[in-house]
Each structure stands twice: as C-alpha cells, then as structure tokens.
Design a protein around this motif. Structure first.
Motif, PDB file in Angstrom:
ATOM      1  N   CYS A  93       0.831  -1.204   0.000  1.00 48.09           N
ATOM      2  CA  CYS A  93       0.000   0.000   0.000  1.00 48.09           C
ATOM      3  C   CYS A  93       0.866   1.256   0.000  1.00 48.09           C
ATOM      4  CB  CYS A  93      -0.928   0.029   1.214  1.00 48.09           C
ATOM      5  SG  CYS A  93      -2.248  -1.168   1.077  1.00 48.09           S
TER       6      CYS A  93
ATOM      7  N   SER B  80       0.868   3.974  -2.986  1.00 46.94           N
ATOM      8  CA  SER B  80       0.439   5.362  -2.802  1.00 46.94           C
ATOM      9  C   SER B  80       1.511   6.331  -3.262  1.00 46.94           C
ATOM     10  CB  SER B  80       0.006   5.637  -1.364  1.00 46.94           C
ATOM     11  OG  SER B  80       0.692   4.830  -0.470  1.00 46.94           O
TER      12      SER B  80
ATOM     13  N   PRO C 103      -0.774   8.710  -7.375  1.00 43.75           N
ATOM     14  CA  PRO C 103      -1.476   9.588  -6.430  1.00 43.75           C
ATOM     15  C   PRO C 103      -2.953   9.229  -6.269  1.00 43.75           C
ATOM     16  CG  PRO C 103      -1.012  10.724  -8.492  1.00 43.75           C
ATOM     17  CD  PRO C 103      -0.263   9.433  -8.546  1.00 43.75           C
ATOM     18  N   ASN C 104      -3.500   8.480  -7.231  1.00 38.97           N
ATOM     19  CA  ASN C 104      -4.924   8.149  -7.134  1.00 38.97           C
ATOM     20  C   ASN C 104      -5.192   6.884  -6.337  1.00 38.97           C
ATOM     21  OD1 ASN C 104      -5.732  10.341  -8.696  1.00 38.97           O
ATOM     22  ND2 ASN C 104      -5.233   9.233 -10.574  1.00 38.97           N
ATOM     23  N   PHE C 105      -4.107   6.228  -5.863  1.00 33.65           N
ATOM     24  CA  PHE C 105      -4.324   4.991  -5.114  1.00 33.65           C
ATOM     25  C   PHE C 105      -4.930   5.269  -3.743  1.00 33.65           C
ATOM     26  CE2 PHE C 105      -2.864   1.910  -1.955  1.00 33.65           C
ATOM     27  CZ  PHE C 105      -3.510   0.792  -2.436  1.00 33.65           C
ATOM     28  N   LEU C 106      -4.278   6.185  -3.007  1.00 31.25           N
ATOM     29  CA  LEU C 106      -4.697   6.400  -1.627  1.00 31.25           C
ATOM     30  C   LEU C 106      -5.791   7.472  -1.547  1.00 31.25           C
ATOM     31  CD1 LEU C 106      -3.789   5.083   1.023  1.00 31.25           C
ATOM     32  CD2 LEU C 106      -2.472   7.139   1.493  1.00 31.25           C
ATOM     33  N   THR C 107      -6.909   7.204  -2.218  1.00 29.59           N
ATOM     34  CA  THR C 107      -8.051   8.099  -2.065  1.00 29.59           C
ATOM     35  C   THR C 107      -9.165   7.272  -1.431  1.00 29.59           C
ATOM     36  OG1 THR C 107      -8.923   7.521  -4.229  1.00 29.59           O
ATOM     37  CG2 THR C 107      -7.458   9.425  -4.130  1.00 29.59           C
TER      38      THR C 107
ATOM     39  N   ILE D 208      -9.811   3.252  -2.252  1.00 33.70           N
ATOM     40  CA  ILE D 208      -9.629   2.231  -1.214  1.00 33.70           C
ATOM     41  C   ILE D 208     -10.949   1.501  -0.978  1.00 33.70           C
ATOM     42  CG2 ILE D 208      -9.101   1.851   1.221  1.00 33.70           C
ATOM     43  CD1 ILE D 208      -6.670   2.480  -0.510  1.00 33.70           C
TER      44      ILE D 208
ATOM     45  N   GLY E 219      -3.893  -1.920  -7.912  1.00 34.08           N
ATOM     46  CA  GLY E 219      -2.698  -1.118  -8.122  1.00 34.08           C
ATOM     47  C   GLY E 219      -2.149  -1.299  -9.520  1.00 34.08           C
TER      48      GLY E 219
END
Lengths: 342, 355
Positions: free
Chosen positions: A31, A35, A39-43, A47, A298
């Motif tokens: 994770c 992230s 930058p769009n992973f940890l939104t 999630i 991811g």
C-alpha cells in the motif's frame, strides 16, 4: 538450561507473532509503495472500491480456507458460487419467486452442492478432494450453462441486489455512502470465522483433523463428520459470494466462477495457511484476500497489462510460500545451534 | 527477516514496473530493483521517486483508458493499434488494457472502476458481456467520466450511460456476406450456415441477416448449426452437414475460425472446389488462407478503424464537441482479388502504431 528454555520460548513467540503479521506487513508495504507510485491509489473512493472488489473473493477464501485446514481443497468453489447464484436468479427473475425465498434458496443450493463434495469424499471414499471437486466443478459449470441457456440473467430484484450493490448510506457524497455493504458483510463473516475456528468444538476439530488425521481419529473425533462439514461450509460461503457478485454485476452469468478457485487458493496460501492442513489464521487469509485485491487494483491503476498481472500474482504466491519455508527453516537451525551450545 | 520480505516485495513490484512501465527508463529501473534486493531502505526511496516522476507529469487531463474485451487476439491487437494511432495524432495519452479472457467480465468491470478511480478523462469500452458491464458503466457515469462503447453495445435501456456507440452493423454485414455468395450461386442451390453460440447477439444478427438474404433469392438454407466460434467444433459440424447434403454449394460461417474449420472438413472430403467458404472478421489466419486460394472470402470488420474512431469520439467529448450517438463502423468483403491490398493497408497502419 533455564536460559535456553526462555530463549526458545522467546523465539517461538517471535516466530508465531511474525507468522501472523507477515502477510499484514506485506500488505502495508504494498500500500505504501502504491500510494507513492500513483497519487490516485490512496483516495477514499479508491480504497473503498478495492474493498468492494475484494468482498466476494473474501467469502470464497473463507470457504477454501476451512477445506485447506483439513488438508483438503475445493476446486468447485467458483462454480458452486455460479450455480447457486444462477438458481437464485432463475427463481427470482424467471419464475417470479419472492426475493427472500430466492436468496434463501441460493444458500440452500450452496450447502447441498457442498454436501455432495463432502459425501463424495467421505461416503464415496474418493481418494482425494482434488479429484471429486474437479469433477463437480465441471458438472456445476455445465449445469449453470444449461440452466441459463448460456446467457446472463439480469434485472434482479432490489432485495437480492442489496448485499452486493448497496452502500451504508444512500447519499453517495458522504463517507458512509462510499462504504460498500458487501465489505462490511465480509468483515463480519471473518470475525464470525475467527470465533468459530478458535472457540467452538467443530472449529478446533477442523485444525485437529488437518494436523494429524490418525491422532484425531484416536482421540475420538468424528473425522468424516468434520471433513463433510468443511465442504458444506465452503458451499455456503460460495453461495454468499455468489449473492454479492450477482448484486455487484446486477446479473447471474454462467461463467462468473471461472478460475475464481485460483484466487481463493492464492489468498489462503499467501495468508500463511499450510497446504498440508492444521495451520492457518483467519487474519492471514483476510490479508491474503486484500493483498490480491490491492495488487490487481494497483496494477490496473498503473496500467499494467492483465497478462503481466497474472505473472505477478503467480510470483507473489511462490514468494509468500518461499518466505514461509525460509522462515521456519531459519528458526529451526537457530534452535539447533543453541541446543548444541548448551 | 523483515528486511528480506520488504526487499522481495519492493523489488518484485519494481521488476513489474520495469517490465511494462515504458520505453526509455527501463534499464534504470531494473538496476534500481537489483540494488533494492541488497539495500532496502535507501533504494526504496529512490525507486519511489523514479516512478512518481513517471506518473505525475501531466498538468491537464489528457488520459484516455481503452478497456477491451481481452488483449490476446489479433482482432483486439488491431483495435489497440487504431486507438494508439488516434492518441498519437491528437496528443492524448491512450492506455489500452483488458482482461486475460473474453469471459472475465468481473475483471473487466473492476478495470472500469479502477480507471474511474484513476481519474481518466474518458473511457473507451468494448464490453465483453453486454449486461454485466452496465453496472460498471453506471459507476463511471456517477463519477462524471464519459464512456464511449465500441464493438458490442451494452444491453440497457438507459442510453445516457454512454456518449456514443461505434460498431459493426452485424445484420447488414451478414446480409452483405450472403449477397456476395448469391452472386456466385444459381437459384435452388444449397447452402449451410455455421454460427457462434445461440443467444450471442452478434452471431444471431450475422446469421439472421444472411439467412434472410439467401431465402429472398431462392437459395435453400439446408442447415443452421452452432459451432460455438470454435475451429475444432466447426470441423465436426461441417462433416455432419455434408453427410446429409453432399451436394452443398456454399457454407457461410459467422466467424473466421469456424470458416477455417469448415474448410478443413471440406478438404478432408475433397469437396473444397465444389463448396464456397465464406468467413466473418477478416482475421490474419483467414486472410492468409484467402491469399493461398483456400477460403473464398471473409467479411472483414475494421478493428483498426473501430479503435481509432472510439478514441476520436472520446477526444471530442472531452473537448466539448458533439458526437453522434450511434456510429456504424464499415465493413469490407475480402476475397482473392483484394486480399493483398487489404493486408498491406493493415500492415502499414500497424507499423504506424508501433506494434
């Protein structure tokens, strides 16, 4: 002498603690990495949509886990899921049966399909569940195609769609409105399993049978009952996963279970459950399920081709088991050395 | 031990990125991965920086995600090529992805959802299951990401879910394929139709269009049988049809794989000169066979155009220009007279796309 004992117990404690935490640590590292990479992973949205994507596989993984704990396997789990959801959709959409009864029938079908697997193994005395469940996998797949005429059944009633499609709040702009009901149900089911496997007689017997079937027999455990039960549980979990997937896609389609047993086995193994039975934790399986879902998400976010995704997941399975082997090997050799010193 | 796990996972992820992340920086990233295995923490930060630099360069959103039914057949490779040509032409960043198999509808749904979460400007989607993908498209609509559908339309009453649909009119194409054969047959001749799975919309249309054209021209359709789009099954189906109808004059198949299978059966029974064989798709295998004087012809779809027009429509939507709701992608009958030109055209455009 007392020094060695305390050292050994310390080592055991570390080993056990790490064994449980290993998949969790791997998940956290993945994770963190994702992230940073995207930058769009940890939104919140992303999630929580991963949580939704993981939910039906979570149910399948739990079903698979109890089978593997007894040193068995349920290869039919994907199409048990499909067939029960197809039966449910046929009842609800084509035969206008009430949605509640249809939902119930999905679970009943799952239990019966699982019972068939269990009885083939215990009453039918087929040599290994690999064979019996591979056979039923094909039968369930074929029946799904026959029942649906090879086309999906869409237009499910709202009640049936609720577990797979709804969110905690109907206002999608709020935080609760982004949490999928399916994920909450999955978490609840993992908690139930954690209690079931650790604090009930049947739960402990499942570990005992997987650990050593002869010892289990000698200590008076009804081994055949335990081995049949795990396949019934697996069938019920498959049916629940099927309800969620049907809600998620607003349809029951006859090939939905294709290769899902692979992901279920992978989550269980990555989560540290021993393929030889007797060892494994619910938390590990939970991390395994999330690890695969996060990995897929991811890699999609990084626009990695599906073919390469398959390679990565294969590699992760091997590495996870490899680490397990190295870890137990390393601890054994340290213990031997210490023993030699004293 | 923690370090080891960390190193393995980070380097694995990096290896993946290095393998498919892109053209120029490939070597650099692989070395980064190797270093990571040795020195964990330091390398992790460097590696992270490299990737962050790769991904976060765009100032204005020109990302279009093209999600295909699958990415593992000639047909989809051509759609991909067309999409990339359009991206390069208009200066948009087009990424093409798809699941491993055309039956993986759940995987494709997740890909749509992930593309939306990735905040792309538009999605071009070839749904591999017209009903299952409706929900995923709804997700995109809820997040205000415009969707262009190509190839096969969604099975939904709500046409606000997508901006435009670009695909082949399978009914008209089936009719055109039959008319090509009718010109080469006498009234009263016998023909057979070998088709894909019953219930698959595009095969229904390809079959029905041809059947009506045959019957309107006094050609007798002696059999319409499914061979599930599979070459091997088509061999058996063709053999069975010939048992009952040794005087068959033509066979029309609703995809090229089945046409190639049917031709095998005809060749085995030495009937290949008596029976005309018509396929559908214009796949490379069929084109080669036509060039070798085996298959009579194939109704070629235009996958490169399909990908190209899909991305162009997406760009128009992004730039606020009007798009047509339903666009018919053309088709072309390929036979021995034009196969060489047709292939040369494909080759030059595939080269343009860098495939």
């Amino acid at each position: 002498m007392s020094n060695t004992t305390s050292n050994r117990s310390k080592l055991e404690a570390i080993k056990q603690g790490f064994g449980k935490a290993g998949p969790v640590i791997a998940l956290i590292i993945l994770c963190i990495f994702l992230s940073i990479a995207n930058p769009n992973f940890l939104t919140v949205t992303n999630i929580l949509s991963v949580a939704g994507q993981a939910s039906y596989s979570g149910f399948l993984a739990l079903g698979m886990m109890v089978c593997i704990l007894t040193a068995g396997i349920d290869l039919s789990i994907g199409f048990t899921m499909t067939l029960s959801s197809v039966i449910m959709a046929t009842l609800a959409v084509k035969m206008q049966v009430s949605p509640f009864i249809s939902l119930l029938m999905a679970i009943v079908s799952g239990a019966i399909l699982g019972l068939i697997n269990g009885l083939l193994l215990t009453a039918g005395k087929l040599p290994h569940p690999f064979i019996s469940t591979m056979g039923t996998q094909n039968i369930y797949k074929g029946l799904s195609l026959v029942i649906t005429g090879a086309t999906p059944i869409a237009g499910l009633p709202a009640l049936i769609r609720w577990p797979g499609a709804a969110f905690l709040s109907s206002n999608r702009d709020t935080f609760l409105g982004k949490i999928p009901v399916s994920f909450v149900l999955m978490v609840i089911m993992f908690i139930i399993f954690s209690v079931f496997l650790n604090y009930t007689t049947l739960g402990r017997h499942i570990y005992a049978v997987g650990g050593n079937i002869e010892t289990a027999k000698l200590s008076g455990i009804n081994v055949n009952f335990v081995r049949t039960s795990v396949y019934v549980i697996s069938g019920i979990m498959a049916a629940m996963g099927g309800i969620i997937l049907a809600g998620r896609t607003d349809s029951a389609y006859p090939l939905s279970g294709l290769l899902l047993e692979n992901d279920a086995i992978a989550s269980v193994i990555i989560g540290g459950t021993s393929f030889f039975g007797g060892k494994g934790t619910v938390l590990g399986t939970f991390s395994g399920v999330l690890l695969i879902a996060v990995l897929r998400n991811g890699l999609n976010l990084l626009n990695v081709n599906a073919d390469i995704q398959t390679v990565v997941i294969g590699a992760v399975i091997i590495i996870a088991v490899f680490i397990d082997v190295v870890r137990s090997g390393a601890f054994t050799s340290v213990r031997r050395k210490r023993k030699a010193q004293t | 031990m923690k370090k080891r796990i960390l190193a393995v996972i980070v380097s694995l992820t990096l290896l993946v990125l290095a393998g498919c992340g892109g053209s120029g920086s490939e070597e650099k990233e692989t070395t980064a991965a190797e270093t990571t295995a040795a020195e964990t923490t330091a390398a992790e930060t460097t590696a992270a920086e490299t990737t962050a630099g790769d991904a976060g360069a765009d100032t204005e959103n020109k990302n279009i995600s093209v999600i295909l039914m699958a990415t593992n057949s000639d047909y989809w490779h051509m759609v991909e090529a067309g999409a990339k040509i359009a991206g390069a032409e208009f200066g948009y960043n087009v990424t093409v992805i798809g699941p491993n198999s055309e039956s993986d509808s759940v995987g494709q749904s997740n890909m749509v959802q992930d593309a939306v979460n990735n905040k792309v400007a538009a999605i071009v989607l070839a749904p591999n299951e017209p009903k299952v993908l409706v929900n995923a498209t709804q997700y995109a609509k809820d997040a205000d990401v415009p969707v262009i559908i190509i190839d096969t339309n969604l099975d939904t009453d709500d046409d606000t879910l997508y901006e435009s649909f670009i695909g082949t009119n399978n009914y008209a194409a089936g009719k055109a394929a039959a008319e090509y054969l009718i010109e080469r047959l006498e009234p009263g001749d016998k023909v057979a139709i070998i088709r894909g799975l019953v219930g698959q919309n595009q095969h229904d249309n390809r079959s029905n269009g041809a059947q009506e054209a045959f019957e309107a021209n006094d050609i007798e359709v002696v059999a319409i049988q499914p061979a599930d789009s599979d070459r091997g099954k088509a061999v058996n189906v063709m053999q069975n049809i010939l048992q009952n109808n040794p005087d068959l004059k033509a066979v029309y198949c609703t995809n090229d794989e089945m046409a190639l299978g049917a031709y095998q059966a005809l060749e085995g029974m030495q009937l290949q000169d008596q029976v005309l064989t018509m396929g559908f798709d214009g796949s490379f295998g069929a084109l080669d066979s036509i060039e070798a004087g085996k298959l009579t012809g194939s109704l070629a779809q235009k996958p490169i155009d399909e990908g190209y027009l899909g991305v162009v429509a997406a760009i128009n939507v992004i730039e606020g220009k009007p798009v047509e709701k339903n666009v018919e992608n053309g088709f072309e009958i390929v036979d021995k007279d034009n196969v060489a030109d047709f292939k040369a055209d494909i080759d030059s455009r595939m080269e343009e796309a860098g495939k």
